[in-house]
Motif scaffolding. Structure first.
Motif, PDB file in Angstrom:
ATOM      1  N   GLY A 289      48.855  37.821  57.655  1.00 35.92           N
ATOM      2  CA  GLY A 289      47.954  37.065  58.526  1.00 35.92           C
ATOM      3  C   GLY A 289      46.536  37.593  58.551  1.00 35.92           C
ATOM      4  N   THR A 290      46.328  38.784  57.953  1.00 37.22           N
ATOM      5  CA  THR A 290      44.992  39.380  57.943  1.00 37.22           C
ATOM      6  C   THR A 290      44.065  38.613  57.001  1.00 37.22           C
ATOM      7  N   GLU A 291      42.821  38.420  57.428  1.00 40.18           N
ATOM      8  CA  GLU A 291      41.808  37.777  56.600  1.00 40.18           C
ATOM      9  C   GLU A 291      41.098  38.846  55.769  1.00 40.18           C
ATOM     10  N   THR A 292      41.033  38.641  54.452  1.00 36.92           N
ATOM     11  CA  THR A 292      40.401  39.623  53.573  1.00 36.92           C
ATOM     12  C   THR A 292      39.500  38.919  52.564  1.00 36.92           C
ATOM     13  N   TRP A 293      38.728  39.708  51.847  1.00 33.73           N
ATOM     14  CA  TRP A 293      37.927  39.216  50.730  1.00 33.73           C
ATOM     15  C   TRP A 293      38.373  39.988  49.483  1.00 33.73           C
ATOM     16  N   ILE A 294      38.709  39.278  48.421  1.00 37.13           N
ATOM     17  CA  ILE A 294      39.154  39.962  47.217  1.00 37.13           C
ATOM     18  C   ILE A 294      38.003  40.080  46.213  1.00 37.13           C
ATOM     19  N   PHE A 295      38.071  41.137  45.392  1.00 30.81           N
ATOM     20  CA  PHE A 295      37.049  41.375  44.367  1.00 30.81           C
ATOM     21  C   PHE A 295      37.631  42.321  43.321  1.00 30.81           C
ATOM     22  N   TRP A 296      36.865  42.610  42.284  1.00 27.74           N
ATOM     23  CA  TRP A 296      37.307  43.543  41.251  1.00 27.74           C
ATOM     24  C   TRP A 296      36.092  44.055  40.497  1.00 27.74           C
ATOM     25  N   ASP A 297      36.284  45.145  39.757  1.00 23.83           N
ATOM     26  CA  ASP A 297      35.204  45.658  38.898  1.00 23.83           C
ATOM     27  C   ASP A 297      34.969  44.642  37.778  1.00 23.83           C
ATOM     28  N   ILE A 298      33.712  44.382  37.469  1.00 21.51           N
ATOM     29  CA  ILE A 298      33.378  43.381  36.452  1.00 21.51           C
ATOM     30  C   ILE A 298      34.109  43.648  35.139  1.00 21.51           C
ATOM     31  N   SER A 299      34.241  44.932  34.766  1.00 19.04           N
ATOM     32  CA  SER A 299      34.874  45.279  33.489  1.00 19.04           C
ATOM     33  C   SER A 299      36.372  44.952  33.472  1.00 19.04           C
ATOM     34  N   ASP A 300      36.965  44.744  34.646  1.00 19.72           N
ATOM     35  CA  ASP A 300      38.401  44.452  34.719  1.00 19.72           C
ATOM     36  C   ASP A 300      38.708  42.959  34.636  1.00 19.72           C
ATOM     37  N   GLY A 301      37.684  42.122  34.637  1.00 15.60           N
ATOM     38  CA  GLY A 301      37.898  40.687  34.529  1.00 15.60           C
ATOM     39  C   GLY A 301      37.757  40.242  33.068  1.00 15.60           C
ATOM     40  N   VAL A 302      38.828  39.747  32.483  1.00 17.64           N
ATOM     41  CA  VAL A 302      38.815  39.322  31.080  1.00 17.64           C
ATOM     42  C   VAL A 302      38.441  37.843  31.020  1.00 17.64           C
ATOM     43  N   LEU A 303      37.389  37.528  30.269  1.00 14.84           N
ATOM     44  CA  LEU A 303      36.919  36.147  30.154  1.00 14.84           C
ATOM     45  C   LEU A 303      37.573  35.442  28.976  1.00 14.84           C
ATOM     46  N   ILE A 304      38.085  34.253  29.239  1.00 13.29           N
ATOM     47  CA  ILE A 304      38.605  33.395  28.183  1.00 13.29           C
ATOM     48  C   ILE A 304      37.806  32.109  28.209  1.00 13.29           C
ATOM     49  N   LYS A 305      37.052  31.869  27.164  1.00 15.21           N
ATOM     50  CA  LYS A 305      36.178  30.699  27.146  1.00 15.21           C
ATOM     51  C   LYS A 305      36.989  29.425  26.982  1.00 15.21           C
ATOM     52  N   GLY A 306      36.528  28.392  27.614  1.00 14.77           N
ATOM     53  CA  GLY A 306      37.244  27.113  27.567  1.00 14.77           C
ATOM     54  C   GLY A 306      37.944  26.815  28.870  1.00 14.77           C
ATOM     55  N   GLY A 307      38.211  27.864  29.660  1.00 17.89           N
ATOM     56  CA  GLY A 307      38.786  27.665  30.983  1.00 17.89           C
ATOM     57  C   GLY A 307      40.048  26.845  30.958  1.00 17.89           C
ATOM     58  N   ALA A 308      40.085  25.817  31.805  1.00 23.95           N
ATOM     59  CA  ALA A 308      41.276  24.984  31.958  1.00 23.95           C
ATOM     60  C   ALA A 308      41.585  24.222  30.674  1.00 23.95           C
ATOM     61  N   CYS A 309      40.605  24.095  29.777  1.00 19.72           N
ATOM     62  CA  CYS A 309      40.839  23.372  28.530  1.00 19.72           C
ATOM     63  C   CYS A 309      41.559  24.220  27.497  1.00 19.72           C
TER      64      CYS A 309
END
Length: 310
Positions: A289-309
């Protein structure tokens, strides 16, 4: 196809520098270990292991010496006269492996060989198989649908979908740098955020997700591009106040205690669940039930181009 039972419609299969795609099974020095063991129920352990050598008409003394060596290798000395019906699942699997290895194959195929074993025994047999492979130096081609097993066992992994290779790489490559959403979702647990590039300001790129804003870096992106951001649960962090450059508010819906870690499930405003894995004992785990904000280090986010496509 590797075993010779199916012929490829295109491409080549090369083993030790030689083409084998048009060879018949009996022409190949390749053996298989099956999920259901496929032992001969009317033969004892000795005769099951010796069967391939007897077919080749090897003399009895050489067969005896090689069977004894195999029994030692798979740690089943003294089990020669046991019948398959009197063996445990793990022992049957060891006999099947010994039978496959006694002919010194150029390559060993393993078709979900541990799938019928319980969790503890499966873990033990994973260690045994790795030990055998390193000792013998024979290539093992190992089929499994258990993602953790694939990561634990392999020097390299091929992830396939609909008969096509999605990604080939080391376990670390596959887990930490998946190239497609399918790989990210199939190997391990992943949080996937589909986004559009909203704006670019110097070294910061703002991505718009239905639940808020995400920050990233990628010099090849341009405004309007569709991308997916893949973040593993152990790399997600949460804060009890808004975080710079991230605007992803979430509500804690469940905490799952797993012994060495705690898995927290949070729900974003559109109903999407986000998994967070916390390993530190002293870390404050937010209550349901706690309200939080999520985040991460930029280097830990892997980008896949094209997204939902993609």
């Amino acid at each position: 196809m590797i075993a010779g039972f199916e012929k490829p419609t295109s491409g080549s299969i090369i083993l030790n520098g030689k083409h084998i795609e048009n060879k018949e099974p009996y022409e190949l020095n390749i053996n298989t270990v099956f999920q259901n063991y496929a032992l001969f129920p009317h033969m004892n352990v000795y005769n099951n292991i010796a069967y391939g050598l007897k077919i080749k008409k090897i003399n009895k003394q050489k067969i005896k010496a090689r069977v004894e060596n195999m029994l030692k290798l798979v740690q089943l000395e003294g089990y020669e006269k046991r019948m398959p019906g009197n063996l445990s699942g793990g022992q049957k699997q060891r006999v099947a492996i010994a039978r496959a290895l006694i002919n010194s194959p150029d390559l060993l195929l393993l078709d979900e060989p541990l799938g019928a074993l319980d969790f503890k025994l499966r873990k033990q047999m994973q260690i045994e198989l790795k030990r055998l492979q390193k000792k013998l130096g024979i290539t093992f081609v190992y089929v499994t649908h258990d993602q953790e097993e694939a990561l634990n066992m392999s020097d390299s992994i091929v992830v396939m979908k609909d008969g096509k290779i999605e990604q080939l790489g080391t376990p670390r490559d596959i887990y930490e740098r998946p190239r497609t959403k399918f790989v990210a979702g199939f190997i391990g647990d992943s949080n996937i955020f589909d986004c559009n590039v909203q704006s670019i300001e110097k070294d910061k790129i703002y991505l718009n997700n239905i639940n808020g804003t995400i920050i990233t870096k990628d010099s090849l992106l341009k405004k309007g591009d569709h991308v997916s951001v893949i973040v593993r649960p152990e790399n997600i962090k949460y804060s009890f106040s808004p975080v710079d450059f991230f605007d992803l508010k979430a509500i804690v819906v469940e905490n799952i205690y797993l012994g060495s870690n705690t898995k927290t499930i949070l729900k974003l405003k559109d109903g999407t669940n986000v998994s967070v894995m916390s390993y530190t004992k002293n870390l404050e785990i937010p209550e349901v039930g706690t309200e939080t904000w999520i985040f991460w280090d930029i280097s830990d986010g892997v980008l896949i181009k094209g997204g939902a496509c993609n």
